[in-house]
Design a protein around this motif. Structure first.
Motif, PDB file in Angstrom:
ATOM      1  N   PRO A 231      25.583  45.066  59.192  1.00  0.00           N
ATOM      2  CA  PRO A 231      25.388  44.201  58.027  1.00  0.00           C
ATOM      3  C   PRO A 231      26.587  43.279  57.870  1.00  0.00           C
ATOM      4  N   VAL A 232      26.367  42.118  57.294  1.00  0.00           N
ATOM      5  CA  VAL A 232      27.432  41.114  57.265  1.00  0.00           C
ATOM      6  C   VAL A 232      28.650  41.590  56.471  1.00  0.00           C
ATOM      7  N   GLU A 233      28.434  42.401  55.423  1.00  0.00           N
ATOM      8  CA  GLU A 233      29.592  42.877  54.665  1.00  0.00           C
ATOM      9  C   GLU A 233      30.442  43.832  55.506  1.00  0.00           C
TER      10      GLU A 233
ATOM     11  N   GLU B 203      31.924  40.732  47.976  1.00  0.00           N
ATOM     12  CA  GLU B 203      33.056  40.895  47.057  1.00  0.00           C
ATOM     13  C   GLU B 203      33.736  42.237  47.263  1.00  0.00           C
ATOM     14  N   ARG B 204      32.946  43.278  47.502  1.00  0.00           N
ATOM     15  CA  ARG B 204      33.468  44.635  47.626  1.00  0.00           C
ATOM     16  C   ARG B 204      34.023  44.944  49.013  1.00  0.00           C
TER      17      ARG B 204
ATOM     18  N   ARG C  90      32.865  33.237  43.369  1.00  0.00           N
ATOM     19  CA  ARG C  90      32.651  34.686  43.260  1.00  0.00           C
ATOM     20  C   ARG C  90      33.431  35.446  44.314  1.00  0.00           C
ATOM     21  N   ILE C  91      33.451  34.923  45.552  1.00  0.00           N
ATOM     22  CA  ILE C  91      34.109  35.663  46.632  1.00  0.00           C
ATOM     23  C   ILE C  91      35.497  35.097  46.951  1.00  0.00           C
ATOM     24  N   GLY C  92      35.971  34.144  46.136  1.00  0.00           N
ATOM     25  CA  GLY C  92      37.309  33.607  46.320  1.00  0.00           C
ATOM     26  C   GLY C  92      37.466  32.763  47.568  1.00  0.00           C
TER      27      GLY C  92
END
Length: 262
Positions: free
Chosen positions: A17-19, A46-47, A85-87
């Motif tokens: 998965p991309v995260e 984000e996490r 959101r993700i900076g």
């Protein structure tokens, strides 16, 4: 080394998965780039703990027609919110919207016309203003029309650089993709020197030619490019936007080695 290294999560660790790809890239010491944010779970990103460097800055639209420009601006505003959101500090643009195969939604034949240049300048000026008000930078990427993106207007690095120079706003810089430039124009070190001398590079992307795999798999002398960047005092981002020729860990290490000047 005065610059930062990043890796595109769309092209490595593709079984994950991309995260999780983002987490693996981060753990290896690189920043992370993504493409179309609408295909990803932003909360999971984000996490991930990753530091994001760049993402696609629009969903649909084009630079040169009124309706396309309005759609590009509207979806760029949505993309800014996702980036915040993700900076992510940079949002990437192309000469026109691309489909899932990287082909232009509205292809052109031949060189851009005078009215197309004027319209693109007007659209990009508005995009730059959006970036400045939001505290992010939009980057305009050069592409190649011979292999990957036939029919895209303003694909040449010279054209992209000319547009960014004409707008001349801090909210718009060039995403200088050396893979695409090698196919389209060559003379990469002089191209880097010129763009850097004008202060217009937002970031640099790399892959080797042919094949679009990691540095060291093709004809480009990336260690020489790295030395030139160090000599210039380039302190921005160099991002590997490349497929792994074998396993992804090895691709990341070959990239790191190529851009760690001796």
């Amino acid at each position: 080394m005065t610059y930062t290294l990043a890796v595109c999560a769309e092209m490595v660790f593709r079984d994950l998965p991309v995260e999780e790809r983002a987490r693996r890239i981060h753990d290896a010491g690189f920043q992370v780039e993504i493409w179309d944010w609408t295909r990803h779970d932003l909360t999971a990103l984000e996490r991930s703990g990753a530091t994001f460097s760049s993402m696609t800055g629009y969903i649909r639209g084009s630079l040169t027609d009124e309706d396309g420009a309005a759609e590009l601006l509207r979806t760029a505003e949505e993309s800014v919110k996702a980036a915040q959101r993700i900076g992510c500090p940079r949002l990437n643009l192309h000469g026109t919207g691309l489909d899932g195969e990287g082909l232009p939604v509205v292809p052109v034949t031949g060189e851009p016309t005078g009215p197309m240049w004027i319209a693109a300048h007007r659209t990009l000026t508005r995009v730059a203003g959006l970036g400045e008000s939001a505290g992010v930078t939009f980057t305009l990427e050069n592409l190649n029309t011979a292999v990957d993106h036939p029919g895209v207007p303003f694909a040449k690095a010279a054209d992209t650089l000319a547009l960014v120079a004409a707008v001349d706003r801090p909210g718009l810089r060039m995403n200088l993709d050396l893979y695409h430039a090698q196919i389209g124009e060559g003379n990469l070190i002089e191209l880097v020197r010129r763009a850097h001398g004008l202060g217009l590079i937002g970031e640099i992307q790399v892959a080797d030619v042919p094949g679009r795999c990691e540095p060291g798999t093709g004809e480009i002398n990336y260690p020489a490019v790295a030395r030139a960047l160090t000599d210039l005092g380039y302190d921005g981002t160099v991002a590997m936007e490349a497929w792994a020729s074998q396993d992804s860990e090895s691709a990341l290490e070959r990239f790191r080695t190529a851009f760690t000047p001796a």
